[in-house]
Structures are given as structure tokens and as C-alpha cells.
Motif scaffolding. Structure first.
Motif: not given
Lengths: 134, 89
Positions: B20-46
Motif C-alpha cells: 500500500i502506498r499513500v500520497r497526499d495529493l493536495t497537502g491538506t491530508e484529505d485528498h489521497f493518491d492510494v495504490l494497493v497491490a494485492s493477490d486478493a485481486f487476482v482474477g478480479k476485474g478492475l
């Protein structure tokens, strides 16, 4: 919005109102979920957004409109900020907590992130135009 | 930065095994850019992948602690492939 020249895929021009214009009188007597259902099926490409295509009130909505405009297909939108009941019901309708939301032929596609990915891969165009395109 | 790391910890606790990676998009700590990589997603659509993460974030969004999230999901294999290719957004 200038520069977009949508073509009509409908048999009769009157079936497709001007791009981005909400069509329905949502104040009919139906339940709010039924109104949402009618809205998302009111055009082959339908968006719930914040604001209007000409004046989006949120950057994500603006981006989604831009992506759809780039496909040059007719579409309709509804401003969820204009109706709190519709806003709540639309979240419930597809169990999706945020706006904007894109529907193609009544099927929920996703929000801005998903649609952006689909657009980047070319899948959005195929999806919106239908298979066997060109 | 506190809100970011708290949010990240929360996501990690609810999505075990995920990168999991989280970035603050606006510097206001309420707009986040979140990346989640997980094997729970295997075989599942976007859409389903996003739904799974959205379900976890729902209460934060509902309480407006988090105003907006830019979400990117992928499997761990896809994540490693990307890391190797250094294709980052």
C-alpha cells in the motif's frame, strides 16, 4: 466544451437531447431508486457528476467529462449536487460511495480512476462504441 | 504526515498482505493518491478490485475525514512488473 462534435447514434435526433443536458423530470412519483434507474438508462452513455459539463464543480467530474467528450458520443449527465435524494440513491444503486459515476447502456463502469485507466488502454472507446467498432 | 501514516496503517490492517502506498495529493491530508497491490485481486476485474478497497475506505469517506481518493489497484505480480520496468505514474 468547444471542439467536440458529437455524432448521433440515435434513430431520431429528438431522442438525444443536447449533450450533457439532464433529460428527465426526476420529480415524478417514483421512488428515488427508480428515478436513478431511469436516469442511468436515459442514454447509452450517462454520467452522474458534480456540476455540469460546462461548469463542473469537481476536478474528477471535469476529467470524466473530458474523457467522454473525447469519444465524441452523445451522453447525458445529472448534477448530484442539485438533488440530495438522487445523490444518496445513486450511491446506493451501485454501492459506490463517490462521484463521478459512468454508466454505459445502463451498466455501471466506474468512477474517474477506473474510467481513466480504461481510456488509457483504449478499452473505454470499445466499451462505449460497442464491440465490432469500425 | 500523521493522517497519511494513520490512513495507511488502517488500510494495511484491513488489507493484509497488500502493498500500500499513500500520497497526499493536495497537502491538506484529505485528498489521497492510494495504490494497493494485492493477490486478493487476482482474477478480479478492475471494478471489483476498486470495490474491495472502497469498502474498506467507506467509513472514512462517509465521515469526510477523507474527501477524495485517487485509487490504483493491481496484483502483486503486476506491481513487481511495474517496479521492474520503473513505470510509475
Amino acid at each position: 466544451m468547444s471542439g467536440a462534435h458529437p455524432f448521433r447514434i440515435s434513430p431520431r435526433p429528438s431522442d438525444i437531447p443536447r449533450n450533457g443536458r439532464p433529460v428527465l423530470d426526476t420529480r415524478r412519483g417514483d421512488s428515488t431508486l427508480e428515478r436513478v434507474d431511469r436516469l442511468v438508462n436515459s442514454a447509452p452513455v450517462f454520467l452522474f457528476i458534480k456540476g455540469t459539463p460546462a461548469e463542473p464543480r469537481c476536478g474528477f467530474s471535469a476529467n470524466l467529462v473530458r474523457l467522454i467528450e473525447s469519444l465524441a458520443v452523445p451522453y447525458l449527465t445529472f448534477d448530484v449536487l442539485s438533488d440530495e435524494n438522487i445523490r444518496a440513491a445513486a450511491k446506493e444503486y451501485v454501492s459506490w460511495p463517490t462521484f463521478p459515476q459512468l454508466y454505459v447502456r445502463g451498466q455501471f463502469v466506474g468512477g474517474n480512476d477506473i474510467v481513466s485507466e480504461l481510456a488509457a488502454s483504449g478499452e473505454l472507446r470499445r466499451l462505449v462504441r460497442g464491440e465490432g467498432d469500425e | 504526515m500523521e493522517a497519511i501514516s494513520e490512513f495507511r496503517s488502517y488500510l494495511e490492517s484491513r488489507l493484509p498482505g497488500a502493498v500500500i502506498r499513500v500520497r497526499d495529493l493536495t497537502g491538506t491530508e484529505d485528498h489521497f493518491d492510494v495504490l494497493v497491490a494485492s493477490d486478493a485481486f487476482v482474477g478480479k476485474g478492475l471494478l471489483e478490485q476498486h470495490r474491495m478497497v472502497m469498502a474498506v475506505m467507506k467509513n472514512r469517506l462517509d465521515r469526510s475525514e477523507v474527501h477524495a481518493v485517487k485509487l490504483k489497484t493491481m496484483t502483486l505480480a503486476e506491481y513487481e512488473l511495474r517496479a521492474n520496468q520503473e513505470v510509475r505514474t
